[in-house]
Write an enzyme that holds these catalytic residues in place. Structure first.
Site, PDB file in Angstrom:
ATOM      1  N   SER A 121      -5.871 -18.978 -45.172  1.00 29.51           N
ATOM      2  CA  SER A 121      -6.640 -20.028 -44.502  1.00 29.51           C
ATOM      3  C   SER A 121      -6.591 -19.944 -42.978  1.00 29.51           C
ATOM      4  O   SER A 121      -7.486 -20.447 -42.309  1.00 29.51           O
ATOM      5  CB  SER A 121      -6.162 -21.406 -44.965  1.00 29.51           C
ATOM      6  OG  SER A 121      -4.940 -21.772 -44.390  1.00 29.51           O
ATOM      7  N   SER A 174      -0.614 -18.709 -45.901  1.00 31.20           N
ATOM      8  CA  SER A 174      -1.885 -18.740 -45.185  1.00 31.20           C
ATOM      9  C   SER A 174      -1.786 -18.439 -43.699  1.00 31.20           C
ATOM     10  O   SER A 174      -2.802 -18.378 -43.008  1.00 31.20           O
ATOM     11  CB  SER A 174      -2.584 -20.085 -45.397  1.00 31.20           C
ATOM     12  OG  SER A 174      -1.706 -21.158 -45.202  1.00 31.20           O
ATOM     13  N   LYS A 191      -5.793 -22.960 -34.769  1.00 30.30           N
ATOM     14  CA  LYS A 191      -6.489 -23.277 -36.014  1.00 30.30           C
ATOM     15  C   LYS A 191      -7.110 -24.672 -35.911  1.00 30.30           C
ATOM     16  O   LYS A 191      -6.500 -25.592 -35.350  1.00 30.30           O
ATOM     17  CB  LYS A 191      -5.481 -23.214 -37.165  1.00 30.30           C
ATOM     18  CG  LYS A 191      -6.055 -23.287 -38.559  1.00 30.30           C
ATOM     19  CD  LYS A 191      -4.939 -23.072 -39.570  1.00 30.30           C
ATOM     20  CE  LYS A 191      -5.431 -23.110 -41.009  1.00 30.30           C
ATOM     21  NZ  LYS A 191      -4.324 -22.853 -41.968  1.00 30.30           N
TER      22      LYS A 191
END
Length: 514
Positions: free
Chosen positions: A184, A208, A88
């Site tokens: 997310s 998330s 990420k």
């Protein structure tokens, strides 16, 4: 065009490692193959926008060549030696890795990190190749009201690999967990399901990591808070955020999950790590399953645990209990967890929720994160807000034209003592004197729920380990799964459940990418 040496959509990390050991595949070939898939479908082809940055080809191939030479000489750094991962876009990278850290925000697009995040350095030392950074909800979702999961000003809108047809020129916001990507860490989940890498890292404040993994047909797990280093990692809060892993199988997931633990956390595991728990059997595991949030009285039926409307038939969820029992498992279904002071799906203390504590803490952690850059232009939440105002055309393009969450954090009325007290009480009421007590009194080891369940918030409040397993596909092909919660320090029970689940239930169908 030559035939790829393996199928990127189905091949697991363990299978790749077996071929590396057998000498029928090299790390160079692995990296080349995944780079080809990214080039084919990230901005072209299916236009998934799952990756914000891809490491320079020459750098990752050079790293792969070095690891191949080490393997030839008998040096194997770890079970993930020579394998790629995507992470990420909230981990900081030293210049030599050729990657930037933007958190999806324009204000960080030109910043340069002083060094690798501690976890990134840990993975590099284990012989893992960082292939690139995954798109995400900008600022991990802590920017704007009604912002689409998986959208960022830098990366655009991440698309599920299960979506069909061309993307709209200006995507309509798809908010909530009904959005195709879920949360997310969307790019991390889509990247693995689309064959961009066999493994990925994400972060989670309140779902998330696990939500997008369930919507991508993956296994995922984030360990208890504090067992993975967050130094050099963007977070919304200090108290609730945690780092976790995604993979196609429980075995692959266990390899990555062990690799990211701090040395102190890894020392608490048995010699064989999580492998000792992965027996493939339900025997001795006591499972409590929450009432279904899927199906019920009419199309708008939702239970107190639900976050989204009905997404599949209730019979499928009910059938999970029967199948586990038929294979020797012990199940209590349905269990009912006391609401305690649960209000509006959020455990509160003196009217303060997880969200309000996180709003306050954001102002501190953003300064810590910015200090990791060389001579940063942005240092505070106020700096971010002002930058976005001055560059609204690119920082807040339609339809994402506000930054309400950032402003709320910047204007948090809490003091340090108020935030700390609220966290301690929320953590106690949801953990030690809440879920922990309930599980002990009812003699269950693990709690299972629908993958769209608010139980994930309890897990975050209690700092408990949490995971997800893929259960099936909807009629439109989109996957859905189950959410898992275990007490602090019992990540092994999550892997035990995953191992038995994989041996009992059929695999979900993968995406159809040409």
């Amino acid at each position: 065009m030559s035939t790829p040496p393996f199928d990127v959509l189905t091949t697991t990390a363990a299978e790749l490692q077996d071929r590396l050991k057998a000498g029928t595949l090299t790390s160079v070939e692995i990296i080349t193959t995944y780079l080809g898939q990214i080039e084919k479908h990230n901005h072209a082809g299916a236009k998934l926008n799952a990756m914000i940055n891809v490491a320079p080809r020459e750098l990752v191939l050079k790293a792969a060549e070095k690891l191949d030479r080490e393997r030839s000489s008998g040096k194997i750094r770890s079970p993930l030696h020579g394998l790629p991962i995507i992470v990420k876009d909230c981990f900081q990278f030293a210049p030599e890795l050729g990657l930037k850290t933007t958190v999806g925000a324009v204000c960080f697009a030109e910043e340069k990190a002083k060094k690798n995040a501690e976890l990134i350095e840990q993975l590099v030392e284990k012989g893992v190749i960082i292939l690139g950074t995954a798109n995400l909800s900008e600022f991990c979702g802590h920017k704007a009201e009604n912002m689409s999961p998986g959208w960022s000003a830098v990366g655009g809108q991440t698309r599920s690999a299960y979506e069909s047809g061309p993307p709209p020129e200006v995507p309509e916001p798809k908010t909530g967990l009904s959005a195709p990507c879920g949360g997310s860490s969307s790019g991390s989940a889509v990247g693995v399901s689309a064959g961009f890498a066999p493994l990925s890292l994400g972060t989670e404040t309140g779902g998330s990591l696990n939500y997008p993994a369930s919507k991508a047909g993956l296994y995922a797990m984030r360990p208890a808070h504090g067992s993975v280093s967050s130094e050099g990692v963007f977070r919304i809060s200090r108290s609730f955020d945690a780092i976790g892993s995604m993979a196609k199988t429980p075995y692959d997931l266990s390899l990555l999950a062990e690799s990211i633990l701090t040395p102190e956390a890894r020392a608490k595991l048995p010699e064989n790590g999580y492998q000792d728990a992965m027996t493939g059997s339900w025997e001795g595991l006591r499972i409590g399953i929450l009432p279904s949030t899927w199906g019920g009285e009419g199309p708008d039926h939702k239970s107190k645990w639900a976050t989204t409307p009905v997404i599949c038939k209730k019979e499928i969820y009910d059938g999970v209990t029967e199948k586990i029992k038929a294979n020797g498992g012990f199940v209590v279904y349905p269990i009912e967890i006391p609401e305690a002071v649960y209000s509006n799906n959020t455990l509160k203390y003196k009217g303060l929720s997880q969200r309000q504590v996180a709003d306050y803490e954001f102002n501190e952690v953003i300064q810590e994160f910015c200090d990791g850059f060389e001579d940063p232009k942005i240092r505070t939440s106020g700096d971010i807000i002002e930058y976005n105002k001055l560059h609204a055309e690119i920082a807040m393009p339609p339809p994402h034209t506000n930054q309400k969450d950032l402003i709320t954090s910047h204007n948090s009325p809490l003091s340090a003592n108020e935030a700390a007290e609220a966290y301690r009480e929320i953590n106690r009421k949801s953990g030690k004197d809440g879920m922990d007590m309930y599980m002990k009194e009812n003699n269950v080891d693990i709690i299972v729920a629908c993958s769209d369940c608010t139980l994930v918030i309890w897990a975050s409040n209690a700092a408990y380990p949490a995971g997800t397993v893929p259960l099936g596909n909807l009629e439109n092909g989109y996957p859905y799964g189950l959410f898992l919660l275990a007490r602090a320090g019992r990540e092994d029970l999550i892997f035990r459940f995953m191992s038995a689940f994989e041996a009992t239930f059929p695999k979900v169908k993968g995406p159809r990418l040409e």
